[in-house]
Design an enzyme around this catalytic site. Sequence first.
Site, PDB file in Angstrom:
ATOM      1  N   CYS A   1    -100.949   7.984  63.794  1.00 37.30           N
ATOM      2  CA  CYS A   1    -102.316   7.923  64.315  1.00 37.30           C
ATOM      3  C   CYS A   1    -102.967   9.298  64.273  1.00 37.30           C
ATOM      4  CB  CYS A   1    -102.320   7.420  65.760  1.00 37.30           C
ATOM      5  SG  CYS A   1    -102.128   5.656  65.897  1.00 37.30           S
ATOM      6  N   HIS A   2    -104.232   9.308  63.889  1.00 35.98           N
ATOM      7  CA  HIS A   2    -105.001  10.545  63.882  1.00 35.98           C
ATOM      8  C   HIS A   2    -105.503  10.839  65.293  1.00 35.98           C
ATOM      9  CE1 HIS A   2    -105.235   9.102  59.737  1.00 35.98           C
ATOM     10  NE2 HIS A   2    -105.359  10.379  59.392  1.00 35.98           N
TER      11      HIS A   2
ATOM     12  N   ASP B   1     -94.184  -0.931  86.760  1.00 38.29           N
ATOM     13  CA  ASP B   1     -93.574   0.146  87.533  1.00 38.29           C
ATOM     14  C   ASP B   1     -93.947   0.060  89.008  1.00 38.29           C
ATOM     15  OD1 ASP B   1     -92.138   2.669  87.882  1.00 38.29           O
ATOM     16  OD2 ASP B   1     -94.122   3.553  88.150  1.00 38.29           O
TER      17      ASP B   1
ATOM     18  N   MET C   1    -105.677   1.290  67.805  1.00 34.75           N
ATOM     19  CA  MET C   1    -104.425   1.696  68.439  1.00 34.75           C
ATOM     20  C   MET C   1    -104.669   2.253  69.838  1.00 34.75           C
ATOM     21  SD  MET C   1    -102.191   0.624  66.453  1.00 34.75           S
ATOM     22  CE  MET C   1    -100.842   1.206  67.457  1.00 34.75           C
ATOM     23  N   GLU C   2    -105.762   2.962  70.018  1.00 38.53           N
ATOM     24  CA  GLU C   2    -106.079   3.507  71.343  1.00 38.53           C
ATOM     25  C   GLU C   2    -106.318   2.383  72.349  1.00 38.53           C
ATOM     26  OE1 GLU C   2    -106.481   6.768  68.494  1.00 38.53           O
ATOM     27  OE2 GLU C   2    -107.057   4.665  68.439  1.00 38.53           O
TER      28      GLU C   2
END
Length: 159
Positions: A75-76, A125, A110-111
């Site tokens: 990824c950039h 969590d 992707m972000e």
Amino acid sequence: MPAKLSHYDRTGRARMVDVSSKTATRRQASATALVVLKPAVLKALPKNPKGDPLEVARLAGIMAAKKTSDLIPMCHPLPLSHVDVQLRLCENGVAITSTVATTAVTGVEMEALVAVSIAALTVYDMCKALDKGVEVREIMLERKSGGKSGDYIRSRRKT
């Protein structure tokens, strides 16, 4: 579909795609995830001693989107102009949505996916003390706009 995967060269070696000749345009992507919680865990969310799980997860998702290129090798790094992560309680657990925007030479799919993934893991969590069986499901790109490949909207399956 493209004829080949762009993250591999002619010899099959992984590579970062050269995007230097592309034009910067407004690009946006949205993704979703679902965290399945038992009714007792849902009921206990407001009393979590670690803090408000939904707010902590929202912030974790925003922070994660900004770190995507540190997590996904090809990824950039992108200058993000907007990251929004929303979490809402639903019948089965927590529904998570992210929207990410930039004006850059490559997209933010992707972000958006990293944002919902990390938000979902943060819910896990925050709730694992009550139930180790929490499930993270249905992480998917819902839509994207901008760029050479054009717009994408996930089609809804009829059930």
